[in-house]
Design an enzyme around this catalytic site. Structure first.
Site, PDB file in Angstrom:
ATOM      1  N   GLY A 175      -1.791  26.893  19.730  1.00  0.00           N
ATOM      2  CA  GLY A 175      -2.109  25.399  19.704  1.00  0.00           C
ATOM      3  C   GLY A 175      -2.522  24.680  18.601  1.00  0.00           C
ATOM      4  N   SER A 200      -0.429  22.254  17.481  1.00  0.00           N
ATOM      5  CA  SER A 200       0.107  20.759  17.302  1.00  0.00           C
ATOM      6  C   SER A 200      -1.060  19.759  17.165  1.00  0.00           C
ATOM      7  CB  SER A 200       1.119  20.604  18.730  1.00  0.00           C
ATOM      8  OG  SER A 200       0.132  20.742  19.667  1.00  0.00           O
ATOM      9  N   ASN A 242       3.928  29.195  25.957  1.00  0.00           N
ATOM     10  CA  ASN A 242       2.711  29.059  26.604  1.00  0.00           C
ATOM     11  C   ASN A 242       2.026  30.257  26.480  1.00  0.00           C
ATOM     12  OD1 ASN A 242       0.724  29.235  28.718  1.00  0.00           O
ATOM     13  ND2 ASN A 242       2.080  29.025  30.264  1.00  0.00           N
ATOM     14  N   ASN A 290      -6.295  29.884  19.383  1.00  0.00           N
ATOM     15  CA  ASN A 290      -7.085  28.563  19.474  1.00  0.00           C
ATOM     16  C   ASN A 290      -6.464  27.860  20.551  1.00  0.00           C
ATOM     17  OD1 ASN A 290      -8.322  25.974  18.104  1.00  0.00           O
ATOM     18  ND2 ASN A 290      -6.083  25.514  18.449  1.00  0.00           N
ATOM     19  N   SER A 335     -16.654  28.956  21.934  1.00  0.00           N
ATOM     20  CA  SER A 335     -17.273  27.739  22.084  1.00  0.00           C
ATOM     21  C   SER A 335     -18.638  28.019  22.140  1.00  0.00           C
ATOM     22  CB  SER A 335     -16.788  26.855  22.997  1.00  0.00           C
ATOM     23  OG  SER A 335     -17.767  25.819  23.507  1.00  0.00           O
ATOM     24  N   TYR A 348     -14.444  26.908  32.277  1.00  0.00           N
ATOM     25  CA  TYR A 348     -14.562  27.161  30.466  1.00  0.00           C
ATOM     26  C   TYR A 348     -15.279  28.010  30.099  1.00  0.00           C
ATOM     27  CZ  TYR A 348     -13.899  24.878  25.969  1.00  0.00           C
ATOM     28  OH  TYR A 348     -13.684  24.697  24.622  1.00  0.00           O
ATOM     29  N   ALA A 362     -16.920  30.558  31.325  1.00  0.00           N
ATOM     30  CA  ALA A 362     -16.795  31.856  31.545  1.00  0.00           C
ATOM     31  C   ALA A 362     -15.628  32.471  30.544  1.00  0.00           C
ATOM     32  CB  ALA A 362     -16.396  32.098  32.863  1.00  0.00           C
ATOM     33  N   LYS A 395     -14.907  31.245  27.744  1.00  0.00           N
ATOM     34  CA  LYS A 395     -15.387  31.376  26.181  1.00  0.00           C
ATOM     35  C   LYS A 395     -16.414  32.635  26.097  1.00  0.00           C
ATOM     36  CE  LYS A 395     -12.594  28.179  24.709  1.00  0.00           C
ATOM     37  NZ  LYS A 395     -11.721  28.108  23.714  1.00  0.00           N
TER      38      LYS A 395
HETATM   39  P1  NAP Z   1      -6.842  19.907  21.784  1.00  0.00           P
HETATM   40  O1  NAP Z   1      -7.085  18.818  20.940  1.00  0.00           O
HETATM   41  O2  NAP Z   1      -6.769  19.584  23.480  1.00  0.00           O
HETATM   42  O3  NAP Z   1      -5.567  20.554  21.497  1.00  0.00           O
HETATM   43  C1  NAP Z   1      -5.180  21.877  22.306  1.00  0.00           C
HETATM   44  C2  NAP Z   1      -3.943  22.613  21.593  1.00  0.00           C
HETATM   45  O4  NAP Z   1      -3.845  23.890  22.287  1.00  0.00           O
HETATM   46  C3  NAP Z   1      -2.743  21.622  21.780  1.00  0.00           C
HETATM   47  O5  NAP Z   1      -1.950  21.969  20.389  1.00  0.00           O
HETATM   48  C4  NAP Z   1      -1.920  22.254  22.959  1.00  0.00           C
HETATM   49  O6  NAP Z   1      -0.666  22.129  22.667  1.00  0.00           O
HETATM   50  C5  NAP Z   1      -2.628  23.646  22.871  1.00  0.00           C
HETATM   51  N1  NAP Z   1      -2.214  24.303  24.016  1.00  0.00           N
HETATM   52  C6  NAP Z   1      -2.919  24.041  25.379  1.00  0.00           C
HETATM   53  N2  NAP Z   1      -2.450  24.962  26.156  1.00  0.00           N
HETATM   54  C7  NAP Z   1      -1.555  25.753  25.720  1.00  0.00           C
HETATM   55  C8  NAP Z   1      -0.759  26.884  26.187  1.00  0.00           C
HETATM   56  N3  NAP Z   1      -1.048  27.319  27.389  1.00  0.00           N
HETATM   57  N4  NAP Z   1       0.107  27.546  25.356  1.00  0.00           N
HETATM   58  C9  NAP Z   1       0.067  27.265  23.879  1.00  0.00           C
HETATM   59  N5  NAP Z   1      -0.479  26.105  23.521  1.00  0.00           N
HETATM   60  C10 NAP Z   1      -1.462  25.482  24.204  1.00  0.00           C
HETATM   61  O7  NAP Z   1      -8.019  20.950  21.767  1.00  0.00           O
HETATM   62  P2  NAP Z   1      -9.220  21.188  20.648  1.00  0.00           P
HETATM   63  O8  NAP Z   1     -10.291  20.494  20.656  1.00  0.00           O
HETATM   64  O9  NAP Z   1      -8.116  21.165  19.470  1.00  0.00           O
HETATM   65  O10 NAP Z   1      -9.420  22.677  20.731  1.00  0.00           O
HETATM   66  C11 NAP Z   1      -8.892  23.960  20.350  1.00  0.00           C
HETATM   67  C12 NAP Z   1      -9.771  25.078  20.679  1.00  0.00           C
HETATM   68  O11 NAP Z   1     -11.251  24.923  20.242  1.00  0.00           O
HETATM   69  C13 NAP Z   1      -9.747  25.267  21.914  1.00  0.00           C
HETATM   70  O12 NAP Z   1      -9.777  26.667  22.309  1.00  0.00           O
HETATM   71  C14 NAP Z   1     -11.084  24.594  22.627  1.00  0.00           C
HETATM   72  O13 NAP Z   1     -11.704  25.201  23.750  1.00  0.00           O
HETATM   73  C15 NAP Z   1     -11.967  24.950  21.384  1.00  0.00           C
HETATM   74  N6  NAP Z   1     -13.181  24.059  21.260  1.00  0.00           N
HETATM   75  C16 NAP Z   1     -13.248  22.937  21.225  1.00  0.00           C
HETATM   76  C17 NAP Z   1     -14.234  22.059  21.033  1.00  0.00           C
HETATM   77  C18 NAP Z   1     -14.036  20.506  21.039  1.00  0.00           C
HETATM   78  O14 NAP Z   1     -15.055  19.796  21.299  1.00  0.00           O
HETATM   79  N7  NAP Z   1     -12.906  19.871  20.887  1.00  0.00           N
HETATM   80  C19 NAP Z   1     -15.365  22.516  21.174  1.00  0.00           C
HETATM   81  C20 NAP Z   1     -15.496  23.976  21.243  1.00  0.00           C
HETATM   82  C21 NAP Z   1     -14.409  24.718  21.202  1.00  0.00           C
HETATM   83  P3  NAP Z   1       0.254  21.182  23.516  1.00  0.00           P
HETATM   84  O15 NAP Z   1       0.037  19.881  23.326  1.00  0.00           O
HETATM   85  O16 NAP Z   1       1.748  21.375  23.183  1.00  0.00           O
HETATM   86  O17 NAP Z   1       0.090  21.479  25.053  1.00  0.00           O
END
Ligand code: NAP
Length: 247
Positions: free
Chosen positions: A13, A15, A64, A91, A143, A156, A158, A160
């Site tokens: 993830g 990108s 995926n 991630n 998280s 979500y 559950a 994490k």
């Molecule tokens: P984001 O901006 O929505 O980016 C998610 C990334 O994951 C994108 O690159 C997406 O790629 C990729 N992705 C989603 N489903 C996928 C799959 N099935 N296979 C491969 N790639 C996949 O999310 P983020 O906020 O950066 O979150 C990153 C991590 O941090 C996650 O695990 C999230 O739960 C955790 N987190 C985030 C927050 C927050 O507040 N942002 C807080 C706590 C934890 P595509 O665009 O190509 O689908």
């Protein structure tokens, strides 16, 4: 010499958001980086070009993470191209926020599969190579809601919380092969995931954060970099980078 010169890393993830910041931080420290993404080919390609222009070795791996066969293919390419993998960051993650009254089985299964099952698939995919090398650094992005729970996030939270428990068991089992496994639990971080939350709710959330602001992806990446580069004696831990929202 960077802190990760000679190391090979896979960030799922990557990108956008936190994954992009982690891949960027790793490349800046000299690592070769494999950027996994699911659908954001243009963003992933742009990141790859940017990192290559700074001198990094980059692999682009579409797949995926919730599909085991995608891991088989990613490891085939990594094996054929690099012949080793030192660091895995699980991630990639999604949300499907709804209260329990509205949550569907599909919302539950999709989130558990992408967030939690993918960590299991990832660790089992890299384990043979890392154990044979007698070296590995695995960081699973959890998280704080995996510790605290959160209204509208049963699926979500559950997933994490499951990551934290899974991390501890994997750490116990892989320690003898010098493979460390840790969880990084971010708080609310400025990415597309948070942007999906309505603005009035974002204001309420911000008011609950002792540091008074959302985190930046680069701030999460710094802690991941520590675990990857300097965390030799850290395993089975959960590192919280959350502005104090959960203590
Ligand atoms: P984001 O901006 O929505 O980016 C998610 C990334 O994951 C994108 O690159 C997406 O790629 C990729 N992705 C989603 N489903 C996928 C799959 N099935 N296979 C491969 N790639 C996949 O999310 P983020 O906020 O950066 O979150 C990153 C991590 O941090 C996650 O695990 C999230 O739960 C955790 N987190 C985030 C927050 C927050 O507040 N942002 C807080 C706590 C934890 P595509 O665009 O190509 O689908």
């Amino acid at each position: 010499m960077g802190r990760l010169t000679g190391r090979f890393a896979l960030v799922t993830g990557a990108s956008r958001g936190i994954g992009l910041a982690i891949a960027t931080a790793f490349a800046a420290e000299g690592a070769a980086v494999a950027i996994n993404y699911r659908s954001g080919a243009a963003e992933a390609e742009a990141l790859a070009q940017e990192l290559r222009s700074q001198g990094a070795q980059v692999l682009l791996l579409q797949g995926n993470v919730g599909d085991r066969s995608a891991w088989t293919e990613m490891m085939r390419v990594i094996g054929a191209t690099w012949g080793r993998l030192d660091i895995l960051v699980n991630n990639a993650g999604i949300t499907r926020d709804k209260t329990l009254r509205k949550l569907t089985d599909e919302d539950w299964v999709d989130v558990i599969n992408t967030n939690l099952n993918a960590c299991y698939y990832g660790v089992s995919a890299v384990m043979p190579m890392m154990c044979a090398q007698n070296y590995g650094r695995i960081i699973n992005i959890s998280s704080f809601v995996g510790q605290a729970g959160n209204f509208g996030q049963a699926n979500y939270s559950a997933s994490k919380g499951g990551i934290i428990a899974f991390t501890k068991t994997a750490a116990l089992e892989l320690a003898r092969n010098n493979v460390t496994v840790n969880a990084l639990a971010p708080g609310f971080t400025l990415t597309d995931m948070l942007a999906k939350v309505p603005e009035n709710i974002q204001d309420q959330i911000r008011a609950r954060i002792p540091l008074g602001r959302f985190g930046r992806p680069e701030e999460i990446a710094k802690a991941v970099l520590f675990l990857a580069a300097d965390g030799d004696y850290v395993t089975g831990q959960q590192i919280n980078v959350n502005g104090g929202v959960y203590m």
